[in-house]
Write a protein that holds these residues in place. Structure first.
Motif, PDB file in Angstrom:
ATOM      1  N   ARG A  90       8.337   4.760 -13.101  1.00  0.00           N
ATOM      2  CA  ARG A  90       7.829   5.602 -14.174  1.00  0.00           C
ATOM      3  C   ARG A  90       8.904   6.652 -14.489  1.00  0.00           C
ATOM      4  O   ARG A  90       8.973   7.681 -13.819  1.00  0.00           O
ATOM      5  CB  ARG A  90       6.536   6.310 -13.752  1.00  0.00           C
ATOM      6  CG  ARG A  90       5.386   5.380 -13.447  1.00  0.00           C
ATOM      7  CD  ARG A  90       4.180   6.157 -12.959  1.00  0.00           C
ATOM      8  NE  ARG A  90       3.057   5.274 -12.652  1.00  0.00           N
ATOM      9  CZ  ARG A  90       1.922   5.670 -12.118  1.00  0.00           C
ATOM     10  NH1 ARG A  90       1.764   6.954 -11.799  1.00  0.00           N
ATOM     11  NH2 ARG A  90       0.943   4.818 -11.867  1.00  0.00           N
ATOM     12  N   ARG A 108       9.213  14.115 -10.023  1.00  0.00           N
ATOM     13  CA  ARG A 108       8.187  13.919  -8.997  1.00  0.00           C
ATOM     14  C   ARG A 108       8.634  12.873  -7.985  1.00  0.00           C
ATOM     15  O   ARG A 108       8.391  13.009  -6.783  1.00  0.00           O
ATOM     16  CB  ARG A 108       6.870  13.481  -9.647  1.00  0.00           C
ATOM     17  CG  ARG A 108       5.826  13.010  -8.631  1.00  0.00           C
ATOM     18  CD  ARG A 108       4.520  12.660  -9.302  1.00  0.00           C
ATOM     19  NE  ARG A 108       3.631  11.932  -8.404  1.00  0.00           N
ATOM     20  CZ  ARG A 108       2.966  12.471  -7.413  1.00  0.00           C
ATOM     21  NH1 ARG A 108       3.096  13.756  -7.148  1.00  0.00           N
ATOM     22  NH2 ARG A 108       2.179  11.741  -6.642  1.00  0.00           N
ATOM     23  N   ASN A 122       2.713   1.733  -3.381  1.00  0.00           N
ATOM     24  CA  ASN A 122       1.778   2.124  -4.447  1.00  0.00           C
ATOM     25  C   ASN A 122       1.296   3.560  -4.291  1.00  0.00           C
ATOM     26  O   ASN A 122       1.078   4.267  -5.281  1.00  0.00           O
ATOM     27  CB  ASN A 122       0.582   1.173  -4.480  1.00  0.00           C
ATOM     28  CG  ASN A 122       0.859  -0.096  -5.257  1.00  0.00           C
ATOM     29  OD1 ASN A 122       1.295  -0.046  -6.406  1.00  0.00           O
ATOM     30  ND2 ASN A 122       0.620  -1.240  -4.638  1.00  0.00           N
ATOM     31  N   LYS A 123       1.149   4.011  -3.071  1.00  0.00           N
ATOM     32  CA  LYS A 123       0.667   5.365  -2.822  1.00  0.00           C
ATOM     33  C   LYS A 123       1.674   6.437  -3.244  1.00  0.00           C
ATOM     34  O   LYS A 123       1.310   7.605  -3.396  1.00  0.00           O
ATOM     35  CB  LYS A 123       0.312   5.536  -1.339  1.00  0.00           C
ATOM     36  CG  LYS A 123      -1.060   5.006  -0.974  1.00  0.00           C
ATOM     37  CD  LYS A 123      -1.421   5.351   0.452  1.00  0.00           C
ATOM     38  CE  LYS A 123      -2.838   4.907   0.782  1.00  0.00           C
ATOM     39  NZ  LYS A 123      -3.212   5.235   2.180  1.00  0.00           N
ATOM     40  N   GLU A 159       2.936   6.656  -6.057  1.00  0.00           N
ATOM     41  CA  GLU A 159       2.550   6.981  -7.435  1.00  0.00           C
ATOM     42  C   GLU A 159       3.766   7.260  -8.324  1.00  0.00           C
ATOM     43  O   GLU A 159       3.737   8.107  -9.214  1.00  0.00           O
ATOM     44  CB  GLU A 159       1.597   8.179  -7.460  1.00  0.00           C
ATOM     45  CG  GLU A 159       0.282   7.913  -6.748  1.00  0.00           C
ATOM     46  CD  GLU A 159      -0.681   9.080  -6.840  1.00  0.00           C
ATOM     47  OE1 GLU A 159      -0.278  10.142  -7.355  1.00  0.00           O
ATOM     48  OE2 GLU A 159      -1.835   8.926  -6.397  1.00  0.00           O
ATOM     49  N   ILE A 160       4.836   6.552  -8.067  1.00  0.00           N
ATOM     50  CA  ILE A 160       6.028   6.692  -8.911  1.00  0.00           C
ATOM     51  C   ILE A 160       6.368   5.383  -9.615  1.00  0.00           C
ATOM     52  O   ILE A 160       7.389   5.292 -10.298  1.00  0.00           O
ATOM     53  CB  ILE A 160       7.243   7.170  -8.089  1.00  0.00           C
ATOM     54  CG1 ILE A 160       7.541   6.186  -6.952  1.00  0.00           C
ATOM     55  CG2 ILE A 160       6.993   8.576  -7.538  1.00  0.00           C
ATOM     56  CD1 ILE A 160       8.804   6.497  -6.183  1.00  0.00           C
ATOM     57  N   ASP A 206       4.814   2.084 -12.078  1.00  0.00           N
ATOM     58  CA  ASP A 206       3.731   1.569 -12.918  1.00  0.00           C
ATOM     59  C   ASP A 206       2.987   0.463 -12.188  1.00  0.00           C
ATOM     60  O   ASP A 206       1.768   0.351 -12.268  1.00  0.00           O
ATOM     61  CB  ASP A 206       4.294   1.040 -14.239  1.00  0.00           C
ATOM     62  CG  ASP A 206       4.646   2.163 -15.197  1.00  0.00           C
ATOM     63  OD1 ASP A 206       4.003   3.229 -15.112  1.00  0.00           O
ATOM     64  OD2 ASP A 206       5.565   1.989 -16.012  1.00  0.00           O
ATOM     65  N   GLU A 215       0.830  -1.211   0.000  1.00  0.00           N
ATOM     66  CA  GLU A 215       0.000   0.000   0.000  1.00  0.00           C
ATOM     67  C   GLU A 215       0.864   1.261   0.000  1.00  0.00           C
ATOM     68  O   GLU A 215       0.614   2.199  -0.767  1.00  0.00           O
ATOM     69  CB  GLU A 215      -0.906  -0.006   1.234  1.00  0.00           C
ATOM     70  CG  GLU A 215      -1.798   1.217   1.354  1.00  0.00           C
ATOM     71  CD  GLU A 215      -2.631   1.217   2.617  1.00  0.00           C
ATOM     72  OE1 GLU A 215      -3.038   2.311   3.057  1.00  0.00           O
ATOM     73  OE2 GLU A 215      -2.865   0.121   3.185  1.00  0.00           O
ATOM     74  N   HIS A 228       8.333  10.367 -14.563  1.00  0.00           N
ATOM     75  CA  HIS A 228       8.013  11.066 -13.337  1.00  0.00           C
ATOM     76  C   HIS A 228       9.227  11.139 -12.410  1.00  0.00           C
ATOM     77  O   HIS A 228       9.084  11.152 -11.204  1.00  0.00           O
ATOM     78  CB  HIS A 228       6.866  10.366 -12.607  1.00  0.00           C
ATOM     79  CG  HIS A 228       5.558  10.433 -13.349  1.00  0.00           C
ATOM     80  ND1 HIS A 228       4.507   9.604 -13.070  1.00  0.00           N
ATOM     81  CD2 HIS A 228       5.140  11.234 -14.357  1.00  0.00           C
ATOM     82  CE1 HIS A 228       3.488   9.892 -13.871  1.00  0.00           C
ATOM     83  NE2 HIS A 228       3.865  10.873 -14.664  1.00  0.00           N
TER      84      HIS A 228
END
Length: 222
Positions: free
Chosen positions: A206, A212, A174-175, A177-178, A180, A171, A209
Motif C-alpha cells: 500500500r 506507516r 497480513n497483520k 496491515e501494509i 493490500d 497471518e 502507507h
C-alpha cells in the motif's frame, strides 16, 4: 359433541457407542505412520457416544498432523472408514485406512527449497536477503526494506514443509496491515526424488502507507 384424545409416546432409539478403532488393517509400509499420528491425539475413544462429528474430526486431525510433518499433498479425503455395528450392546467397531488409489506424492515428505517474496509483480529485479530469502522489488517504487520482512516469514529453506508455518507466515504478514493482499503458493519439484517446494509469496504494498510501513516494521522486528 364428544372429543377423543389420543396420547402418543415417542421413545428415542438407543444410541450407539464407539467400541474400537483399528488403524490401517492393510499390510502396507505406511501403516505404522498412520498409527503413530493417531496415537498422538486420539479423538475417538472406546465407550464414547458415536457421533459423526467425532469421526470427521479424527480424520481431519490425522491429516493436519501429517501436513505439519512434511506431507504437503496429504488430504483427509484419502482416509476412509469401515464400520461394523453387528456387535452386542450397540457398539460400533471402526477401521480407518488409506485409500488404494492414494497418489505416491501424498505419502512422501517435502522440504522447502527456496522462498521468494514478490513486492513488485511487474519487476524482474531480484535481491537476496540473508542466506536464502529472495525478494523481487522495484527500486524506484520501493518503500519497504525487504530484509525487515524476514522475521515474519516463519517458513525457512531447508526445513520440512509445515502447514502451520505456512498459515503463520500469511497471518504475520497480513497483520502488518501494509499490504493490500498477501498470497502464498508453492511450485513442486520432484525431479530425482528430491521432493522440493519453492514458496512464492506475492505481497501487494500500500504505497499510501509507506511511512506507516517503516514504523511498523521497525517496531515489530526489533
Amino acid at each position: 359433541s364428544v372429543y377423543k384424545r389420543q396420547v402418543y409416546r415417542i421413545e428415542p432409539n438407543q444410541p450407539y457407542y464407539f467400541d474400537t478403532l483399528q488403524i490401517s488393517s492393510q499390510p502396507h509400509p505406511w501403516s505404522g505412520e498412520l498409527k503413530r499420528v493417531y496415537q498422538e491425539k486420539p479423538i475417538i475413544q472406546a465407550g464414547d457416544l458415536f457421533r459423526k462429528s467425532s469421526v470427521v474430526s479424527q480424520r481431519e486431525e490425522i491429516s493436519k498432523r501429517l501436513k505439519n510433518e512434511g506431507y504437503f499433498y496429504f488430504s483427509s479425503s484419502l482416509l476412509y472408514y469401515r464400520a461394523d455395528s453387528s456387535y452386542s450392546n450397540r457398539r460400533v467397531r471402526l477401521s480407518l485406512d488409506l485409500k488404494d488409489n492414494t497418489p505416491k506424492a501424498a505419502i512422501e515428505k517435502f522440504s522447502i527449497d527456496s522462498i521468494t517474496i514478490n513486492l513488485a509483480a511487474d519487476s524482474k529485479n531480484t535481491e537476496i536477503i540473508g542466506d536464502s530469502l529472495r525478494a523481487i522489488v522495484d527500486k524506484e517504487k520501493l518503500f519497504i526494506k525487504p530484509e525487515k520482512l524476514s522475521p515474519f516469514i516463519i517458513m525457512k529453506p531447508g526445513e520440512i514443509y509445515n502447514k502451520k508455518h505456512e498459515a503463520l507466515t500469511l497471518e504475520h504478514l497480513n497483520k502488518l496491515e501494509i499490504f493490500d493482499f498477501v498470497s502464498l503458493s508453492f511450485t513442486a519439484d520432484t525431479a530425482d526424488g528430491k521432493n522440493l517446494l519453492r514458496a512464492n509469496i506475492l505481497a501487494s504494498p500500500r504505497p499510501e502507507h509507506s511511512l506507516r510501513a517503516q514504523v511498523v516494521l521497525t517496531t515489530t522486528s526489533t
